[in-house]
Design an enzyme around this catalytic site. Structure first.
Site, mmCIF file in Angstrom:
data_model
loop_
_atom_site.group_PDB
_atom_site.id
_atom_site.type_symbol
_atom_site.label_atom_id
_atom_site.label_comp_id
_atom_site.label_asym_id
_atom_site.label_seq_id
_atom_site.Cartn_x
_atom_site.Cartn_y
_atom_site.Cartn_z
ATOM 1 N N CYS A 42 0.821 -1.208 0.000
ATOM 2 C CA CYS A 42 0.000 0.000 0.000
ATOM 3 C C CYS A 42 0.856 1.259 0.000
ATOM 4 O O CYS A 42 0.668 2.148 -0.823
ATOM 5 C CB CYS A 42 -0.930 -0.007 1.214
ATOM 6 S SG CYS A 42 -1.829 1.532 1.403
ATOM 7 N N CYS A 47 -1.305 1.727 -3.186
ATOM 8 C CA CYS A 47 -2.311 2.791 -3.003
ATOM 9 C C CYS A 47 -1.718 4.192 -2.917
ATOM 10 O O CYS A 47 -2.211 5.120 -3.567
ATOM 11 C CB CYS A 47 -3.103 2.548 -1.718
ATOM 12 S SG CYS A 47 -3.485 0.840 -1.386
ATOM 13 N N LYS A 50 0.288 5.388 -6.053
ATOM 14 C CA LYS A 50 -0.729 5.426 -7.117
ATOM 15 C C LYS A 50 -1.614 6.655 -6.978
ATOM 16 O O LYS A 50 -1.852 7.386 -7.930
ATOM 17 C CB LYS A 50 -1.552 4.125 -7.052
ATOM 18 C CG LYS A 50 -2.656 3.929 -8.051
ATOM 19 C CD LYS A 50 -3.995 4.535 -7.729
ATOM 20 C CE LYS A 50 -4.623 4.183 -6.433
ATOM 21 N NZ LYS A 50 -5.202 2.873 -6.350
ATOM 22 N N TYR A 177 -8.734 -3.398 -11.514
ATOM 23 C CA TYR A 177 -8.450 -2.128 -10.838
ATOM 24 C C TYR A 177 -7.144 -1.512 -11.373
ATOM 25 O O TYR A 177 -7.090 -0.354 -11.741
ATOM 26 C CB TYR A 177 -8.181 -2.373 -9.349
ATOM 27 C CG TYR A 177 -9.327 -2.560 -8.406
ATOM 28 C CD1 TYR A 177 -9.731 -1.525 -7.568
ATOM 29 C CD2 TYR A 177 -9.963 -3.788 -8.275
ATOM 30 C CE1 TYR A 177 -10.731 -1.700 -6.634
ATOM 31 C CE2 TYR A 177 -10.966 -3.976 -7.347
ATOM 32 C CZ TYR A 177 -11.352 -2.925 -6.520
ATOM 33 O OH TYR A 177 -12.333 -3.111 -5.602
ATOM 34 N N GLU A 181 -6.781 1.858 -13.595
ATOM 35 C CA GLU A 181 -6.257 3.038 -12.903
ATOM 36 C C GLU A 181 -5.002 3.554 -13.608
ATOM 37 O O GLU A 181 -4.866 4.752 -13.873
ATOM 38 C CB GLU A 181 -5.946 2.698 -11.443
ATOM 39 C CG GLU A 181 -7.211 2.508 -10.612
ATOM 40 C CD GLU A 181 -6.943 2.196 -9.152
ATOM 41 O OE1 GLU A 181 -5.789 1.860 -8.802
ATOM 42 O OE2 GLU A 181 -7.892 2.279 -8.344
ATOM 43 N N HIS A 468 -27.991 20.991 -2.199
ATOM 44 C CA HIS A 468 -28.113 21.540 -3.537
ATOM 45 C C HIS A 468 -27.225 22.752 -3.720
ATOM 46 O O HIS A 468 -27.091 23.541 -2.784
ATOM 47 C CB HIS A 468 -29.588 21.938 -3.759
ATOM 48 C CG HIS A 468 -29.855 22.446 -5.129
ATOM 49 N ND1 HIS A 468 -29.907 21.627 -6.237
ATOM 50 C CD2 HIS A 468 -30.078 23.714 -5.570
ATOM 51 C CE1 HIS A 468 -30.165 22.364 -7.297
ATOM 52 N NE2 HIS A 468 -30.273 23.632 -6.929
ATOM 53 N N GLU A 473 -26.761 14.852 -4.883
ATOM 54 C CA GLU A 473 -28.139 14.999 -4.401
ATOM 55 C C GLU A 473 -29.069 14.015 -5.117
ATOM 56 O O GLU A 473 -30.128 13.671 -4.615
ATOM 57 C CB GLU A 473 -28.632 16.437 -4.540
ATOM 58 C CG GLU A 473 -28.781 16.947 -5.953
ATOM 59 C CD GLU A 473 -29.195 18.431 -5.981
ATOM 60 O OE1 GLU A 473 -30.310 18.733 -5.554
ATOM 61 O OE2 GLU A 473 -28.392 19.265 -6.438
HETATM 62 P P1 NDP Z 1 -7.690 -7.978 -10.882
HETATM 63 O O1 NDP Z 1 -7.875 -9.377 -10.481
HETATM 64 O O2 NDP Z 1 -8.648 -6.941 -10.423
HETATM 65 O O3 NDP Z 1 -7.612 -7.882 -12.465
HETATM 66 C C1 NDP Z 1 -6.772 -8.721 -13.218
HETATM 67 C C2 NDP Z 1 -7.085 -8.496 -14.672
HETATM 68 O O4 NDP Z 1 -6.170 -9.196 -15.473
HETATM 69 C C3 NDP Z 1 -8.478 -8.986 -15.053
HETATM 70 O O5 NDP Z 1 -9.015 -8.052 -15.958
HETATM 71 C C4 NDP Z 1 -8.194 -10.316 -15.710
HETATM 72 O O6 NDP Z 1 -9.144 -10.672 -16.679
HETATM 73 C C5 NDP Z 1 -6.872 -10.030 -16.390
HETATM 74 N N1 NDP Z 1 -6.081 -11.221 -16.614
HETATM 75 C C6 NDP Z 1 -5.772 -12.190 -15.721
HETATM 76 N N2 NDP Z 1 -4.991 -13.129 -16.296
HETATM 77 C C7 NDP Z 1 -4.800 -12.733 -17.572
HETATM 78 C C8 NDP Z 1 -4.102 -13.287 -18.676
HETATM 79 N N3 NDP Z 1 -3.437 -14.438 -18.574
HETATM 80 N N4 NDP Z 1 -4.140 -12.628 -19.854
HETATM 81 C C9 NDP Z 1 -4.825 -11.468 -19.967
HETATM 82 N N5 NDP Z 1 -5.503 -10.904 -18.974
HETATM 83 C C10 NDP Z 1 -5.494 -11.527 -17.778
HETATM 84 O O7 NDP Z 1 -6.208 -7.645 -10.436
HETATM 85 P P2 NDP Z 1 -5.419 -6.310 -10.302
HETATM 86 O O8 NDP Z 1 -4.021 -6.732 -10.485
HETATM 87 O O9 NDP Z 1 -5.967 -5.217 -11.138
HETATM 88 O O10 NDP Z 1 -5.663 -5.916 -8.782
HETATM 89 C C11 NDP Z 1 -5.451 -6.852 -7.727
HETATM 90 C C12 NDP Z 1 -6.268 -6.488 -6.525
HETATM 91 O O11 NDP Z 1 -5.694 -5.371 -5.886
HETATM 92 C C13 NDP Z 1 -7.691 -6.068 -6.849
HETATM 93 O O12 NDP Z 1 -8.527 -7.167 -6.903
HETATM 94 C C14 NDP Z 1 -8.028 -5.154 -5.708
HETATM 95 O O13 NDP Z 1 -8.594 -5.896 -4.671
HETATM 96 C C15 NDP Z 1 -6.699 -4.588 -5.292
HETATM 97 N N6 NDP Z 1 -6.580 -3.197 -5.737
HETATM 98 C C16 NDP Z 1 -7.433 -2.279 -5.243
HETATM 99 C C17 NDP Z 1 -7.370 -0.967 -5.645
HETATM 100 C C18 NDP Z 1 -8.329 0.016 -5.097
HETATM 101 O O14 NDP Z 1 -8.946 -0.258 -4.085
HETATM 102 N N7 NDP Z 1 -8.514 1.150 -5.746
HETATM 103 C C19 NDP Z 1 -6.376 -0.517 -6.603
HETATM 104 C C20 NDP Z 1 -5.533 -1.581 -7.077
HETATM 105 C C21 NDP Z 1 -5.645 -2.860 -6.655
HETATM 106 P P3 NDP Z 1 -10.551 -11.402 -16.295
HETATM 107 O O15 NDP Z 1 -11.446 -10.327 -15.786
HETATM 108 O O16 NDP Z 1 -10.990 -11.964 -17.595
HETATM 109 O O17 NDP Z 1 -10.206 -12.437 -15.275
#
Ligand code: NDP
Length: 485
Positions: A42, A47, A50, A177, A181, A468, A473
């Site tokens: 984080c 976080c 970022k 995410y 982002e 408002h 709202e």
């Molecule tokens: P996510 O699991 O959210 O997303 C991973 C993405 O990668 C998905 O779109 C997935 O597709 C894709 N993917 C996975 N494997 C492959 C592959 N072999 N080829 C192509 N695409 C692939 O993971 P993140 O890394 O984005 O984030 C991890 C976690 O960190 C999040 O779940 C969240 O909990 C936390 N986080 C929170 C944030 C916040 O609160 N703002 C900010 C950043 C992270 P598919 O959907 O098809 O599986």
């Protein structure tokens, strides 16, 4: 039997540090080992940096807006060389705060790796062994690259913060995410961003309408988003001689320097460079960088879990019960390493519940229900509770939804739209979910989260007088459902 400590924590991220401090405050003797920098994902590579980059990237639009509102200021280019040292200083400052908080709580810190030897013993990297009545594993997770040839040419989100220069162009792979982002952040900072997501719509698991609006806004903002698209082949650009069909390689912008020596991704960052990519949509081109944001996996390798008999799940996560206890009674685990909900505030809650359970005589389960979260895209997506798609499979619902052009940007003829959506139980009238796509949605959803956690009904929202003129709202003025399901 006498132990060296009451508690030994492995991992100094948000969860581990909080658990150590709160446990020490009960009078327990506590030690903590961290192999990298205190603060963990984080603070050091997630976080916090970022969000600072989100702030930096948002000025891009702000300058144009100010001009449209009558200001004479001229915008300039973003200067990574000015921003990066400040970012590093800030992270160092925060890391120092974490260290002082631990020291002030009487926690002994070992700046080294630790692994389990038996249910009450850990071994440090120098071979020294420490015993403890309880061991807490809070080692977090790491970014994973897909299992495909040359994937090591791609960087991960860790590396973005360490780069000497911002790339001119980047391909971001993923639709979660992190991918979304960083697509918005880098786009805002002036990087030419292409995003490939293999599925039909980004942000799987979020409300469909909200996902659609975020994707639309990202495209309108300049992100070249390709859905149903993935990499077929990738190679180092310098190895590809036949670039007839590919866009010429952009200037090499240098590797990532100044890496923390213990950063597990350091090698990959240094290797990062222009990459030739062939995609499933037929496109072939060279990007300055390819970034994989394809998910994260628990940090459980070489922790001694197998030897000690700690059960792990399919993705390598440590299996725990509602009190974060593993199948080995003296060993607990919290945070991303348990792969429950990968969010900092959840890890912190788990750490506090652990301390209450083990050291304060108050067995405490963490409530993982109705956890609000925000995706810091531009615009942001704030969400709490059930999506329309999930709720309608559970019970009859009413859907209240409005999408409109907010006053601030409509005035200067920008096409931006916001979305406010409530999912309501027909039977109990409770608001089951809320989804907001708007500037500041992360801040708004925190407030809505309180009401929903308290069990607010649609009628509670209705009898709340609007503030408002605000965009939010609409949350208390939506009178008729747009549909029932
Ligand atoms: P996510 O699991 O959210 O997303 C991973 C993405 O990668 C998905 O779109 C997935 O597709 C894709 N993917 C996975 N494997 C492959 C592959 N072999 N080829 C192509 N695409 C692939 O993971 P993140 O890394 O984005 O984030 C991890 C976690 O960190 C999040 O779940 C969240 O909990 C936390 N986080 C929170 C944030 C916040 O609160 N703002 C900010 C950043 C992270 P598919 O959907 O098809 O599986």
């Amino acid at each position: 039997m006498a132990f060296d400590y009451d508690l030994f924590v492995i991992g100094g991220g948000s969860g581990g540090v909080r658990a150590a401090r709160v446990s020490a405050a009960t009078g327990a003797s506590v030690a903590l080992a961290e192999e990298s920098r205190l603060g963990g994902t984080c603070v050091i590579r997630g976080c916090v940096p970022k969000k600072l980059m989100v702030f930096a990237s948002e000025y891009h639009g702000a300058i144009g807006e100010a001009q449209a509102y009558g200001w004479a200021h001229e915008g300039g280019a973003f200067d990574w060389q000015k921003f990066k040292p400040r970012l590093r200083e800030e992270l160092t400052r925060l890391e120092g705060i974490y260290r002082r908080l631990l020291e002030g709580s009487g926690v002994e810190i070992f700046d080294t790796r630790a692994r389990l030897v038996d249910p009450h013993t850990v071994e440090l990297a120098d071979g020294d062994r420490k015993s403890a009545k309880h061991i807490l594993i809070a080692t977090g997770g790491h970014a994973v690259r897909p299992d495909q040839p040359n994937a090591e040419l791609g960087i991960t989100s860790n590396d973005i913060f360490l780069m000497d220069e911002l790339p001119k162009s980047i391909l971001i792979v993923g639709g979660g995410y992190i991918a979304c982002e960083f697509a918005c952040i880098l786009n805002g900072l002036g990087v030419e961003v292409t995003q490939h997501y293999r599925g039909a719509q980004i942000l799987r698991g979020f409300d469909d309408e909200a996902r659609g609006l975020v994707a639309e806004a990202m495209r309108a903002g300049g992100v070249d988003l390709h859905l149903g698209t993935n990499i077929v082949e990738m190679r180092a650009a310098e190895e590809v001689t036949d670039l007839d069909h590919a866009k010429p390689a952009t200037e090499i912008t240098g590797g990532a320097g100044e890496l923390a020596p213990t950063d597990p991704d350091a090698g990959a960052a240094l290797r990062g460079g222009p990459v030739w990519v062939k995609s499933t949509n037929g496109q072939e081109r060279v990007y300055d960088r390819v970034m994989f944001a394809t998910g994260r996996a628990p940090n459980t390798a070489d922790l001694g879990l197998g030897e000690v008999g700690v059960a792990t799940g399919r993705r390598g996560e440590i299996v725990v019960d509602a009190f974060s206890q593993t199948n080995v009674p003296s060993i607990y685990a919290i945070g991303d390493v348990t792969n429950r909900i990968q969010l900092t505030p959840v890890a912190i809650r788990e750490g506090m519940a652990f301390a209450a359970t083990v050291f304060d005589g108050k067995p405490t389960k963490v409530d993982h229900d109705l956890v609000a979260s925000a995706v810091f895209t531009q615009p942001e997506l704030g969400t709490v509770g059930l999506t329309e798609e999930a709720a309608r499979d559970i019970e009859p619902i009413e859907v209240y939804c409005t999408s409109f052009r907010p006053m601030r940007t409509a005035f200067i003829e920008r096409p931006d739209r916001v979305l406010f959506k409530l999912i309501v139980s027909q039977k109990t009238r409770k608001v089951l979910g809320c989804h907001i796509v708007a500037e500041g949605a992360g801040e708004l959803i925190q407030m809505v989260g309180i009401a929903i956690k308290m069990g607010a009904t649609k009628e509670d929202f209705d009898r709340t007088v609007a503030v408002h003129p605000t965009i939010s709202e609409e949350l208390v003025t939506m009178r008729e459902p747009v549909r029932t399901a």
